[in-house]
Design an enzyme around this catalytic site. Sequence first.
Site, PDB file in Angstrom:
ATOM      1  N   GLN A 329       0.842  -1.198   0.000  1.00 38.04           N
ATOM      2  CA  GLN A 329       0.000   0.000   0.000  1.00 38.04           C
ATOM      3  C   GLN A 329       0.871   1.241   0.000  1.00 38.04           C
ATOM      4  OE1 GLN A 329      -2.132  -0.910   3.733  1.00 38.04           O
ATOM      5  NE2 GLN A 329      -3.996  -0.723   2.524  1.00 38.04           N
ATOM      6  N   ASP A 331       0.788   3.900   1.715  1.00 34.39           N
ATOM      7  CA  ASP A 331       0.000   4.226   2.896  1.00 34.39           C
ATOM      8  C   ASP A 331       0.481   5.500   3.580  1.00 34.39           C
ATOM      9  OD1 ASP A 331      -2.055   3.669   4.564  1.00 34.39           O
ATOM     10  OD2 ASP A 331      -1.178   1.874   5.463  1.00 34.39           O
ATOM     11  N   HIS A 333      -0.595   7.931   7.375  1.00 35.21           N
ATOM     12  CA  HIS A 333      -1.502   8.269   8.473  1.00 35.21           C
ATOM     13  C   HIS A 333      -1.191   9.674   8.924  1.00 35.21           C
ATOM     14  CE1 HIS A 333      -1.662   3.881   8.359  1.00 35.21           C
ATOM     15  NE2 HIS A 333      -2.930   4.078   8.653  1.00 35.21           N
ATOM     16  N   LYS A 413     -15.479   8.722   4.877  1.00 32.97           N
ATOM     17  CA  LYS A 413     -14.337   8.602   3.959  1.00 32.97           C
ATOM     18  C   LYS A 413     -14.673   9.078   2.553  1.00 32.97           C
ATOM     19  CE  LYS A 413     -15.384   3.911   2.482  1.00 32.97           C
ATOM     20  NZ  LYS A 413     -14.860   2.650   2.002  1.00 32.97           N
ATOM     21  N   HIS A 459      -6.503   7.863   7.742  1.00 28.17           N
ATOM     22  CA  HIS A 459      -5.801   6.875   6.908  1.00 28.17           C
ATOM     23  C   HIS A 459      -5.857   7.408   5.486  1.00 28.17           C
ATOM     24  CE1 HIS A 459      -6.610   3.501   9.781  1.00 28.17           C
ATOM     25  NE2 HIS A 459      -7.728   4.145   9.966  1.00 28.17           N
TER      26      HIS A 459
HETATM   27 ZN   LIG Z   1      -4.489   2.863   8.148  1.00 22.62          ZN
END
Ligand SMILES: [Zn+2]
Length: 589
Positions: A329, A331, A333, A413, A459
């Site tokens: 991912q 990713d 945060h 989201k 996220h």
């Molecule tokens: Zn996450």
Amino acid sequence: MEENKDMFLNADPEKALEVLRHSASHLLAHAVLELFPGTQVGIGPAVENAFYYDFLRAEPFSLEDLEAIERKMKELAGADLPIEKITISKPEAIRLFKELGQDLKVELIQEKAGDQVTCYRQGKFIDFCLGPHLSSTGQIKHFKLLSVSGAYWKGDEKGKQLQRIYGTAFFTKQELDNYLLLLEEAKKRDHRRLGPELDLFSFNEDLGGGLVLWHPKGAVIRYVIENFWREEHVKGGYDYLYTPHLAKLDVWRRSGHTEFYDAMFPPLESENIEYEIKPMNCPFHIMVYNSKQRSYRDLPIRYAELGTVYRYERSGVLHGLLRVRGFTQDDAHIFCRSDQLEEEVIKAVRFAKHFFTAFGFKEYEIFLSTRPEKYVGKIEDWDKAEAALKQALADADLAYKIDEGAGVFYGPKIDIKVKDVLKRSWQCTTVQLDFNLSERFDLSYTGEDGKDHRPFMIHRALLGSLERFFGLLIEHFNGNFPLWLAPVQVAILPIAERHHEYAGKLDTFLKNGKVRSQADLRREKINYKIREAESQKIPLILVIGDKEVASESASLRIHGQGDKGPVNLADFLAKVTRLIDDKSLTVIF
Ligand SMILES: [Zn+2]
Ligand SMILES: [Zn+2]
């Protein structure tokens, strides 16, 4: 709604197509029962761009069977049978479908129906169904059966194995033809076919399903994407993390994954401690955040990681690079204060748009999912977060649909799907608030007032997963990657062995100029080498013969454009460098 059906259909073209396709699925089941009596029917919904019906039958349906079924459907449509809605009592419905030998329907009625059961009937065919439907089979004119595959009754692997016949239907012949053409084109571009052909990646059953081997050429594209991604994240104020692939099971108990998340591999044990391979990166980033006391002045903190995660997917649903068991991912945060939330979400959405533009995507399908009935967190935090998400989409000038109440329990989201060149949507970006993990891991920062406060946690993945995004790129570009991504940017093809030395020098010259070049020094005919470089979709080809050696130049071919004549090497390098730096989507000399 039933009474105003036509008015309703005109008002909403998407809903109209759904009704048409659901009606086509009934027509399919009707045709199958006429041709193959004794077959049991399962469920037959409209799905994206298509419809299907599931059948229980010992004999597999062949392609000839599909053709015969389609002919029968045409015949039944031609008969223009009225499609009638009837309502009967539950015991009556159960008796009726038992008599018809439709045990699967009996099961569905027993499970799902109320006291009164709605059915739809056309000719001899009757189905337990809520509708709505078109008013006669004659309205289903332009359809095509596409494929047959395996399916499980109620999706249960241990349940009965059914055969699922897919088809599609449109209101006009033109739309149907266009769609079938698109499917043909999609088949040609299928990354599962181009991947091995261009030597980009492979799977190996000995290794395990859904685990990707990135070959050298695929790996080049990946690290180019990763480098770009890292540089942009540094510019965007992110800190980069590396975190492990395993954690004690207790971590996943605390995060709630053991309880709520069903895509985890079974735990492994060592020295009487249970460990779990990570399905997500979040708890690790949280632990870095929690590694010291944070102050309001430290926020926002943005942690980014190309984090590889593992999720258990049933082998039956694995699909090329799109559905895998191990993936990375892109990713991040973000931990921020309430007064920073809006700006952080705006930045994240702008960031996503910036990335997609670099890869040449211009169209999106965007959904904003809001608070469901069951939720955690404070309602004012939800309201604030939803407002911030809306503001971010407005700021980035992105149109979106609201999925009212469809958010997950822990936060609202945004999902961004990008549309490829064939107008197919691919899920990539998620920007997701989380009121659950921040609570479970007791996130805090010291405010200006000296007291502890809970930060907002977001996220965020932009491309989604590198594997999936790679699949998208392969199909979007049909393997013709733009210069900045192409694994080999320039092929150098000497005509005879006496040109090899010069070809080698040219290769070194380009490599020193940070161009990914490759000299083909095999003793093959030049036409063969050109054909191969073209089939490998190498964007630029330099042919070297006596003339080019004598004048210290090269003869240029551009993939898909043909001969461009002689080029001066310094000019060539300067031009290539500019095209790469600009991430140009086209090659024009
Ligand atoms: Zn996450
Ligand atoms: Zn139905």
